[in-house]
Scaffold this motif. Structure first.
Motif, PDB file in Angstrom:
ATOM      1  N   ALA A 114       4.927  51.087 -43.854  1.00 25.95           N
ATOM      2  CA  ALA A 114       4.760  49.952 -42.943  1.00 25.95           C
ATOM      3  C   ALA A 114       6.119  49.410 -42.501  1.00 25.95           C
ATOM      4  CB  ALA A 114       3.952  48.860 -43.633  1.00 25.95           C
ATOM      5  N   LEU A 115       7.079  49.385 -43.412  1.00 23.84           N
ATOM      6  CA  LEU A 115       8.412  48.884 -43.061  1.00 23.84           C
ATOM      7  C   LEU A 115       9.101  49.806 -42.052  1.00 23.84           C
ATOM      8  CD1 LEU A 115       9.666  47.703 -46.564  1.00 23.84           C
ATOM      9  CD2 LEU A 115       9.150  46.258 -44.591  1.00 23.84           C
ATOM     10  N   TRP A 129      11.373  59.983 -40.697  1.00 24.33           N
ATOM     11  CA  TRP A 129      11.102  58.944 -39.702  1.00 24.33           C
ATOM     12  C   TRP A 129      12.147  58.968 -38.592  1.00 24.33           C
ATOM     13  CZ3 TRP A 129      14.663  54.877 -39.164  1.00 24.33           C
ATOM     14  CH2 TRP A 129      14.290  53.859 -38.278  1.00 24.33           C
ATOM     15  N   GLY A 179      10.202  49.453 -34.339  1.00 23.69           N
ATOM     16  CA  GLY A 179      10.056  48.470 -33.276  1.00 23.69           C
ATOM     17  C   GLY A 179      11.228  47.518 -33.175  1.00 23.69           C
ATOM     18  N   ALA A 218       7.600  51.617 -39.857  1.00 22.75           N
ATOM     19  CA  ALA A 218       6.931  51.378 -38.574  1.00 22.75           C
ATOM     20  C   ALA A 218       7.478  50.115 -37.912  1.00 22.75           C
ATOM     21  CB  ALA A 218       5.425  51.265 -38.794  1.00 22.75           C
ATOM     22  N   ARG A 219       7.705  49.081 -38.720  1.00 21.08           N
ATOM     23  CA  ARG A 219       8.282  47.848 -38.181  1.00 21.08           C
ATOM     24  C   ARG A 219       9.712  48.090 -37.697  1.00 21.08           C
ATOM     25  NH1 ARG A 219       7.691  43.605 -42.860  1.00 21.08           N
ATOM     26  NH2 ARG A 219       9.345  42.646 -41.584  1.00 21.08           N
ATOM     27  N   LEU A 220      10.455  48.871 -38.470  1.00 18.90           N
ATOM     28  CA  LEU A 220      11.842  49.147 -38.101  1.00 18.90           C
ATOM     29  C   LEU A 220      11.919  49.912 -36.789  1.00 18.90           C
ATOM     30  CD1 LEU A 220      14.831  49.087 -38.683  1.00 18.90           C
ATOM     31  CD2 LEU A 220      14.541  51.014 -40.241  1.00 18.90           C
ATOM     32  N   ASP A 234      14.487  42.592 -40.130  1.00 19.98           N
ATOM     33  CA  ASP A 234      14.098  42.214 -41.482  1.00 19.98           C
ATOM     34  C   ASP A 234      13.581  43.423 -42.259  1.00 19.98           C
ATOM     35  OD1 ASP A 234      13.478  40.068 -43.507  1.00 19.98           O
ATOM     36  OD2 ASP A 234      11.441  40.825 -43.196  1.00 19.98           O
ATOM     37  N   ALA A 235      13.024  44.402 -41.547  1.00 17.08           N
ATOM     38  CA  ALA A 235      12.518  45.606 -42.213  1.00 17.08           C
ATOM     39  C   ALA A 235      13.668  46.372 -42.874  1.00 17.08           C
ATOM     40  CB  ALA A 235      11.789  46.500 -41.215  1.00 17.08           C
ATOM     41  N   ARG A 278      14.368  44.741 -46.247  1.00 10.82           N
ATOM     42  CA  ARG A 278      13.331  45.032 -47.240  1.00 10.82           C
ATOM     43  C   ARG A 278      13.385  46.495 -47.692  1.00 10.82           C
ATOM     44  NH1 ARG A 278      10.206  40.733 -47.780  1.00 10.82           N
ATOM     45  NH2 ARG A 278      10.174  39.165 -46.129  1.00 10.82           N
ATOM     46  N   ASP A 323      12.619  45.679 -35.826  1.00 14.81           N
ATOM     47  CA  ASP A 323      12.542  44.551 -36.752  1.00 14.81           C
ATOM     48  C   ASP A 323      13.695  44.635 -37.757  1.00 14.81           C
ATOM     49  OD1 ASP A 323      11.961  42.611 -38.594  1.00 14.81           O
ATOM     50  OD2 ASP A 323       9.849  43.140 -38.818  1.00 14.81           O
TER      51      ASP A 323
END
Length: 586
Positions: A196-197, A231, A203, A199-201, A207-208, A211, A205
């Protein structure tokens, strides 16, 4: 009593089926084992393949045994049962921690599964019919049908994934991390949080990143770096250009070294500009308020700026050496710095140096010089093989300061090494994931002083995967009582102890690596003054440096002892002043 002829004929037909089909998954199993694919879902896929292969041979054996019993019950002679279990012999290169994926081998695997699926389906139907015709359970035939379905399903899935990866990644070979995590993703047990992180990265993000770095520091997921690498290869070039400027992106293990270097240099320049602005504002505030309590804040900012300038200075090209790559840095606290001389993604051999007491960002020039010395020494005798030498200052090594009384920071305890071991293990995961395929690529780690304990603890976290060779110099102990506990092949744990090295004599953490009972290979080092013996292993033209270069290159038969000094007059106590014998000549 019924005539046994029909049963015997059925047995003959079933035996012919078994002889033809019992090895149909052997080729697939041999390909998986020979290429030693690890990470992602590859181990789970291999285990599933092994279960289905065993199930195939077991089902055929059960069917023949059942029919043989029927023949005997009907008065016929007991048929001789053939041996249907086979062993899989692998033909592979010398194993190393870096492994690649050959698309031709993958295609062969897919073809083997397709063939098994097609032939086992018909064989299962025929076997079930033979058993049912004589009133026997048809389950062995149905089992073959399920194995055929599994083979067909996964051959199609693997072909689809392989085609997509080949369209994404040019060239004739696939990075191990990419193949393991994208090709076998259907079998992976990847933590949902990391997926999930990422996937956020993708985009943007930021903060990803933070984390993911937290997960990386924990070191509990050996497959995280490979997922990061897979990835990255799925992103478009445009997305990569946008993400490379995100703060902290270059700290992620598993990204290509060139990407990490570029991202980190951009981050270094950005931090420098920001610090200059903050420092100017802090100085103006100090002048305006004339408040001495504000000086501490200004001094911290000035120290961080000084550290950045020091890093920039160390990243300048050095004549006769490859351009340095900045793999990680942090100017806060004790600081972090990871620099590679040579590209670890393409080098035939990568050697990572882990330092101990008093090492850190402020003392980095000496550690960088040692890595350059290792690169130069190994390269001089490596032939056509390329070398990458890495300075790894990736943990808070103990210091000689008030922290010496804190068990979490003290050199007298193993807490700092345990924390550093998780970071080192994660870093090694990243080297393996990002390396371009080469069946003969090697990884070597040199642990010095307290850094040998950090290395030993990391080896137990990644048994068999941290490095091909471990070199310990000036070691107070590596956290285990025998070399076999470190998870490397026998004969690939090396120990060097300079005469008069006080740290090497401690044996503080586990058994003393210098003792013969520890089971390591000893390489001659030489002798030096008590006060400098602990740091003499990288001295120019020293026997210790030469021997480390030979071990790095795998030239074990050339590891040699120091030259004899019998022809020179010797002082009574050479350990106090080993150069006294030369002074009369001068």
């Amino acid at each position: 009593m019924a005539d046994h002829t029909a049963a015997l004929e059925a047995y003959g037909r079933a035996a012919a089926l078994a002889a033809e089909h019992h090895t149909h998954l052997d080729t697939a199993m041999r390909l998986m084992r020979s290429h030693a694919w690890v990470g992602g879902g590859a181990p789970a896929f291999t285990a599933a393949l092994a279960r289905h292969r065993a199930g195939l041979q077991s089902s055929l054996t059960v069917a023949l045994t059942t029919l043989a019993h029927l023949v005997v019950r009907q008065g016929g002679p007991a048929p001789a049962l053939p041996a249907l279990t086979t062993s899989v012999t692998t033909m592979s290169a010398t194993p190393g921690t870096f492994q690649g994926i050959d698309p031709l081998a993958m295609s062969a695997l897919i073809s083997a599964l397709e063939h098994a699926g097609q032939t086992l389906s018909a064989a299962g139907t025929r076997l079930a019919a033979e058993l049912s015709a004589h009133g026997l359970p048809a389950e062995p035939g149905h089992s073959l049908g399920r194995i055929a379905d599994w083979s067909t399903t996964h051959s199609a899935d693997l072909r689809r994934r392989l085609t997509r990866i080949q369209q994404t990644v040019p060239g004739t070979s696939l990075p191990a991390g990419l193949a393991a995590h994208d090709l076998f993703a259907a079998h992976a047990t990847d933590p949902a949080a990391a997926q999930a992180l990422l996937a956020r990265l993708a985009g943007g993000d930021g903060d990803a990143v933070i984390r993911l770095l937290d997960l990386q520091d924990q070191g509990g997921d050996p497959g995280l770096a490979a997922r990061v690498h897979a990835w990255w290869h799925t992103l478009t070039q445009g997305s990569r250009e946008e993400l490379i400027r995100l703060p902290g992106l270059g700290l992620l293990n598993g990204l290509p070294a060139s990407v990490r270097d570029r991202s980190n240099r951009l981050g270094l320049a950005s931090q420098k500009a920001a610090l200059k602005g903050r420092l100017h504002a802090a100085a103006a505030e100090l002048d305006r308020l004339d408040d001495p309590t504000l000086f501490g804040g200004w001094e911290r900012l000035a120290n961080q700026l000084r550290r950045i300038e020091n890093i920039e200075r160390e990243l300048q090209p050095v004549a006769g050496h490859p351009p340095p790559l900045l793999l990680a840095f942090d100017v806060n606290g004790q600081g972090r710095l990871i620099v590679s001389w040579g590209d670890p993604d393409t080098a035939d051999t990568t050697v990572t140096s882990v330092s101990g007491l008093t090492s850190g960002l402020d003392a980095a020039p000496g550690d960088l010089q040692r890595s350059r010395a290792l690169w130069q020494q190994a390269t001089a005798t490596s032939g056509s093989r390329s070398i990458a030498a890495i300075t790894w200052l990736g943990y808070d090594a103990p210091q000689i300061d008030p922290g010496v009384f804190d068990p979490a920071k003290s050199v007298a305890f193993g807490h700092a090494a345990a924390k550093g071991a998780t970071a080192l293990a994660s870093f090694a995961d990243g080297l393996r994931a990002a390396h371009e395929p080469s069946s003969t690529a090697r990884a070597v780690i040199v642990g010095h002083s307290y850094g040998s304990l950090t290395t030993g603890k990391a080896a137990t976290l990644r048994p068999g995967r941290l490095a091909d060779d471990l070199i310990f110099v000036g070691s107070p102990g590596v956290g285990v009582d025998h070399a076999t506990e470190l998870g490397v092949a026998p004969g690939h744990v090396w120990v060097g102890e300079a005469g008069n090295d006080p740290v090497a004599a401690l044996g503080r953490f586990g058994a003393d690596p210098g003792n013969a009972s520890f089971g390591a290979q000893h390489f001659p080092v030489g002798r030096d003054v008590y006060t400098r013996a602990h740091s003499s292993y990288w001295d120019p033209a020293s026997v210790s440096l030469a021997n480390m270069g030979r071990i790095i290159n795998g030239q074990y038969d050339k590891v040699a002892g120091p030259e004899s000094h019998n022809a020179q007059p010797q002082p009574l106590m050479p350990e106090l002043a080993p150069d006294l014998a030369l002074r009369p000549q001068r």
